[in-house]
Scaffold this motif. Structure first.
Motif, mmCIF file in Angstrom:
data_model
loop_
_atom_site.group_PDB
_atom_site.id
_atom_site.type_symbol
_atom_site.label_atom_id
_atom_site.label_comp_id
_atom_site.label_asym_id
_atom_site.label_seq_id
_atom_site.Cartn_x
_atom_site.Cartn_y
_atom_site.Cartn_z
ATOM 1 N N GLN A 49 1.185 -1.320 -0.122
ATOM 2 C CA GLN A 49 0.198 0.131 0.100
ATOM 3 C C GLN A 49 0.684 1.513 -0.403
ATOM 4 O OE1 GLN A 49 -2.545 -0.971 3.206
ATOM 5 N NE2 GLN A 49 -4.038 -1.490 1.707
ATOM 6 N N GLU A 50 1.673 1.014 0.808
ATOM 7 C CA GLU A 50 3.003 2.538 0.524
ATOM 8 C C GLU A 50 3.550 2.325 -0.809
ATOM 9 O OE1 GLU A 50 5.735 1.549 3.393
ATOM 10 O OE2 GLU A 50 5.057 1.535 5.328
ATOM 11 N N GLU A 51 4.056 1.551 -1.374
ATOM 12 C CA GLU A 51 4.528 1.301 -2.327
ATOM 13 C C GLU A 51 3.821 2.322 -3.755
ATOM 14 O OE1 GLU A 51 5.800 -2.028 -3.665
ATOM 15 O OE2 GLU A 51 7.525 -2.241 -2.398
ATOM 16 N N VAL A 52 2.295 1.572 -3.522
ATOM 17 C CA VAL A 52 1.054 2.136 -4.220
ATOM 18 C C VAL A 52 1.216 3.955 -4.363
ATOM 19 C CG1 VAL A 52 -1.462 1.787 -4.688
ATOM 20 C CG2 VAL A 52 -0.061 0.164 -4.698
ATOM 21 N N GLN A 53 1.434 4.293 -2.847
ATOM 22 C CA GLN A 53 1.066 5.965 -3.350
ATOM 23 C C GLN A 53 1.667 6.712 -3.506
ATOM 24 O OE1 GLN A 53 -1.538 7.601 -1.515
ATOM 25 N NE2 GLN A 53 -2.406 4.913 -1.199
ATOM 26 N N SER A 54 2.954 6.080 -4.427
ATOM 27 C CA SER A 54 4.354 6.582 -4.289
ATOM 28 C C SER A 54 4.006 6.637 -6.310
ATOM 29 C CB SER A 54 5.833 6.209 -4.180
ATOM 30 O OG SER A 54 5.940 4.920 -4.238
ATOM 31 N N ALA A 84 -3.264 12.800 -18.448
ATOM 32 C CA ALA A 84 -3.698 13.707 -17.258
ATOM 33 C C ALA A 84 -2.700 12.398 -16.589
ATOM 34 C CB ALA A 84 -5.037 13.002 -16.149
ATOM 35 N N VAL A 85 -1.902 12.949 -14.995
ATOM 36 C CA VAL A 85 -1.207 11.901 -14.334
ATOM 37 C C VAL A 85 -1.938 11.967 -13.095
ATOM 38 C CG1 VAL A 85 1.347 11.436 -13.367
ATOM 39 C CG2 VAL A 85 0.760 12.879 -15.760
ATOM 40 N N VAL A 86 -1.786 10.950 -12.573
ATOM 41 C CA VAL A 86 -2.665 10.348 -11.206
ATOM 42 C C VAL A 86 -1.679 10.145 -10.697
ATOM 43 C CG1 VAL A 86 -4.694 9.597 -9.833
ATOM 44 C CG2 VAL A 86 -5.081 10.882 -12.169
ATOM 45 N N LYS A 87 -1.485 10.464 -9.593
ATOM 46 C CA LYS A 87 -0.972 9.259 -8.041
ATOM 47 C C LYS A 87 -1.822 8.797 -7.846
ATOM 48 C CE LYS A 87 0.605 11.912 -5.027
ATOM 49 N NZ LYS A 87 1.302 13.117 -4.213
ATOM 50 N N GLY A 88 -1.071 7.549 -6.475
ATOM 51 C CA GLY A 88 -1.756 5.821 -6.029
ATOM 52 C C GLY A 88 -2.591 6.149 -4.812
ATOM 53 N N ASP A 89 -2.770 7.939 -4.697
ATOM 54 C CA ASP A 89 -3.649 8.521 -4.038
ATOM 55 C C ASP A 89 -4.815 8.423 -4.319
ATOM 56 O OD1 ASP A 89 -2.688 10.582 -3.876
ATOM 57 O OD2 ASP A 89 -1.686 11.520 -2.173
ATOM 58 N N MET A 90 -5.017 8.442 -5.402
ATOM 59 C CA MET A 90 -5.858 9.316 -6.531
ATOM 60 C C MET A 90 -6.073 10.975 -6.284
ATOM 61 S SD MET A 90 -6.997 6.880 -8.417
ATOM 62 C CE MET A 90 -7.714 5.320 -8.339
ATOM 63 N N THR A 91 -5.053 11.522 -6.587
ATOM 64 C CA THR A 91 -4.699 13.275 -6.306
ATOM 65 C C THR A 91 -4.312 12.899 -8.218
ATOM 66 O OG1 THR A 91 -2.599 13.203 -5.578
ATOM 67 C CG2 THR A 91 -4.767 13.648 -4.080
ATOM 68 N N SER A 116 -6.368 2.528 -10.321
ATOM 69 C CA SER A 116 -7.389 1.394 -9.777
ATOM 70 C C SER A 116 -6.746 0.048 -10.052
ATOM 71 C CB SER A 116 -8.359 2.267 -9.851
ATOM 72 O OG SER A 116 -9.522 1.909 -8.821
ATOM 73 N N GLU A 117 -6.422 0.286 -11.460
ATOM 74 C CA GLU A 117 -6.374 -1.315 -11.742
ATOM 75 C C GLU A 117 -4.342 -1.932 -11.265
ATOM 76 O OE1 GLU A 117 -6.911 -1.338 -16.140
ATOM 77 O OE2 GLU A 117 -9.268 -1.271 -15.649
ATOM 78 N N THR A 118 -4.211 -0.962 -11.240
ATOM 79 C CA THR A 118 -2.129 -1.372 -11.057
ATOM 80 C C THR A 118 -2.256 -1.061 -10.381
ATOM 81 O OG1 THR A 118 -1.802 0.494 -12.737
ATOM 82 C CG2 THR A 118 -0.270 0.200 -11.344
ATOM 83 N N ALA A 119 -2.913 -0.475 -8.387
ATOM 84 C CA ALA A 119 -3.383 -0.512 -7.561
ATOM 85 C C ALA A 119 -3.820 -2.255 -7.320
ATOM 86 C CB ALA A 119 -3.252 0.472 -6.876
ATOM 87 N N GLN A 120 -4.877 -2.187 -8.029
ATOM 88 C CA GLN A 120 -5.592 -3.536 -7.224
ATOM 89 C C GLN A 120 -4.044 -4.699 -7.309
ATOM 90 O OE1 GLN A 120 -8.795 -4.209 -5.135
ATOM 91 N NE2 GLN A 120 -7.120 -5.716 -4.921
#
Length: 101
Positions: free
Chosen positions: A21-26, A40-47, A82-86
Motif C-alpha cells: 500500500q505504501e508503494e502504491v502511494q508513490s 492526465a497523471v494521477v498518483k496512487g492516492d488518486m490525486t 485503480s487497476e495497477t494498485a489492485q
C-alpha cells in the motif's frame, strides 16, 4: 497448523500488505484522451498530479469538447491507477483479492 504459526503468517501478510500500500502511494499512472492530445497523471492516492493539453486541441469556439477530453483523460488515469494498485496489492497478498483501503 498451530495457532502461533497462523498468527505469524497473518502478521507477515499484514506487513506485506502495508508495504504494498505504501508503494502504491508513490506510483503514478497516465491517462489519455483524443488520441493523446490530452494527458492526465494521477498518483496512487488518486490525486491529480498534472494535465497536459496539446495546443492544437484548444478551440475557443468548442470549449465543451476540450472539457470532455479533460474529463475522459482524468477518468482514464484514475481507472488505470485503480487497476495497477489492485494488481500490486494482489501480488503482495498472494492473490487473495483484498480490496484497497
Amino acid at each position: 497448523m498451530d495457532m502461533k504459526k497462523m498468527m505469524r503468517q497473518a502478521q507477515m501478510m499484514q506487513k506485506q500488505l502495508n508495504k504494498a500500500q505504501e508503494e502504491v502511494q508513490s506510483m503514478t499512472c497516465e491517462g489519455t484522451a483524443g488520441g493523446g492530445m490530452v494527458k492526465a497523471v494521477v498518483k496512487g492516492d488518486m490525486t491529480l498530479v498534472s494535465i497536459e493539453i496539446t495546443p492544437m486541441v484548444v478551440n475557443p469556439d468548442d470549449v465543451e469538447m476540450l472539457q470532455d477530453l479533460v474529463v475522459a483523460a482524468v477518468n482514464d488515469a484514475m481507472r488505470r491507477m485503480s487497476e495497477t494498485a489492485q494488481a500490486h496489492i494482489d501480488a503482495a497478498t498472494g492473490g487473495m483479492n483484498l480490496p484497497l483501503r
